[in-house]
Design a protein around this motif. Structure first.
Motif, PDB file in Angstrom:
ATOM      1  N   MET A   1      -7.299   0.249   7.303  1.00 34.55           N
ATOM      2  CA  MET A   1      -6.221  -0.319   6.494  1.00 34.55           C
ATOM      3  C   MET A   1      -6.056   0.463   5.185  1.00 34.55           C
ATOM      4  SD  MET A   1      -5.671  -4.254   5.262  1.00 34.55           S
ATOM      5  CE  MET A   1      -7.093  -4.248   4.200  1.00 34.55           C
ATOM      6  N   ARG A   2      -7.164   0.787   4.544  1.00 34.32           N
ATOM      7  CA  ARG A   2      -7.094   1.552   3.293  1.00 34.32           C
ATOM      8  C   ARG A   2      -6.532   2.947   3.535  1.00 34.32           C
ATOM      9  NH1 ARG A   2     -12.744  -0.624   1.977  1.00 34.32           N
ATOM     10  NH2 ARG A   2     -12.270  -2.433   0.683  1.00 34.32           N
ATOM     11  N   THR A   3      -6.951   3.563   4.628  1.00 35.87           N
ATOM     12  CA  THR A   3      -6.456   4.902   4.955  1.00 35.87           C
ATOM     13  C   THR A   3      -4.957   4.865   5.220  1.00 35.87           C
ATOM     14  OG1 THR A   3      -8.596   5.473   5.897  1.00 35.87           O
ATOM     15  CG2 THR A   3      -6.729   6.851   6.525  1.00 35.87           C
ATOM     16  N   ALA A   4      -4.504   3.876   5.976  1.00 37.34           N
ATOM     17  CA  ALA A   4      -3.063   3.756   6.264  1.00 37.34           C
ATOM     18  C   ALA A   4      -2.287   3.526   4.976  1.00 37.34           C
ATOM     19  CB  ALA A   4      -2.822   2.609   7.247  1.00 37.34           C
ATOM     20  N   TRP A   5      -2.818   2.681   4.091  1.00 41.94           N
ATOM     21  CA  TRP A   5      -2.140   2.435   2.818  1.00 41.94           C
ATOM     22  C   TRP A   5      -2.075   3.709   1.996  1.00 41.94           C
ATOM     23  CZ3 TRP A   5      -3.603   3.185  -2.189  1.00 41.94           C
ATOM     24  CH2 TRP A   5      -2.729   2.690  -3.154  1.00 41.94           C
ATOM     25  N   PHE A   6      -3.180   4.449   1.926  1.00 40.12           N
ATOM     26  CA  PHE A   6      -3.207   5.674   1.132  1.00 40.12           C
ATOM     27  C   PHE A   6      -2.234   6.699   1.685  1.00 40.12           C
ATOM     28  CE2 PHE A   6      -4.823   9.916   0.225  1.00 40.12           C
ATOM     29  CZ  PHE A   6      -4.821   9.876  -1.155  1.00 40.12           C
TER      30      PHE A   6
ATOM     31  N   ALA B   1       0.512   6.143   3.421  1.00 41.44           N
ATOM     32  CA  ALA B   1       1.874   5.689   3.112  1.00 41.44           C
ATOM     33  C   ALA B   1       2.179   5.895   1.635  1.00 41.44           C
ATOM     34  CB  ALA B   1       2.043   4.218   3.487  1.00 41.44           C
ATOM     35  N   SER B   2       1.211   5.605   0.775  1.00 42.21           N
ATOM     36  CA  SER B   2       1.397   5.790  -0.668  1.00 42.21           C
ATOM     37  C   SER B   2       1.594   7.269  -0.990  1.00 42.21           C
ATOM     38  CB  SER B   2       0.189   5.246  -1.422  1.00 42.21           C
ATOM     39  OG  SER B   2       0.306   5.522  -2.794  1.00 42.21           O
TER      40      SER B   2
END
Length: 121
Positions: free
Chosen positions: A51-56, A58-59
């Motif tokens: 989840m953190r990797t996907a957020w990063f 996308a960010s």
């Protein structure tokens, strides 16, 4: 359980030699439960990492798009300012040229004994 049953030999090599008495069965069950709990904890950690990797990612993509848009805006502003400066330079050069031509014509007229008519107020 979601992870299936673990073989007694793989789950507890130290306890495999132990006689499967009631205490041995309880100890084996506790060890299997601990291993399953660790699997669940690892799966939760992996989910959070994903989840953190996907957020990063996308960010980072949003930041790249925003940075590109900002750079385009700066380039556009730079070109507008360069065009304004060019117009000012050309006007100044044209003014100098017209003043030089006016002086030259006035000198030619003065050489012939003539002059421009000037209004006196």
């Amino acid at each position: 359980c979601r992870f299936g049953s673990l073989p007694a030999q793989a789950a507890m090599p130290a306890l495999s030699a132990m006689k499967l008495t009631r205490e041995g069965k309880v100890a084996r069950r506790v060890e299997e439960d601990n291993i399953r709990a660790q699997y669940v904890a690892d799966a939760a950690d992996y989910r959070m990492t994903h989840m953190r990797t996907a957020w990063f990612e996308a960010s980072d993509k949003r930041q790249t798009v925003r940075r590109h848009r900002l750079e385009q805006h700066h380039h556009k502003e730079e070109l507008l300012q360069a065009n304004k400066e060019l117009v000012l330079m050309r006007r100044a050069q044209l003014k100098e040229l017209l003043e030089a031509e006016a002086r030259m014509y006035e000198e030619q007229l003065n050489a012939m004994g003539l002059a421009f008519a000037k209004d006196r107020v």
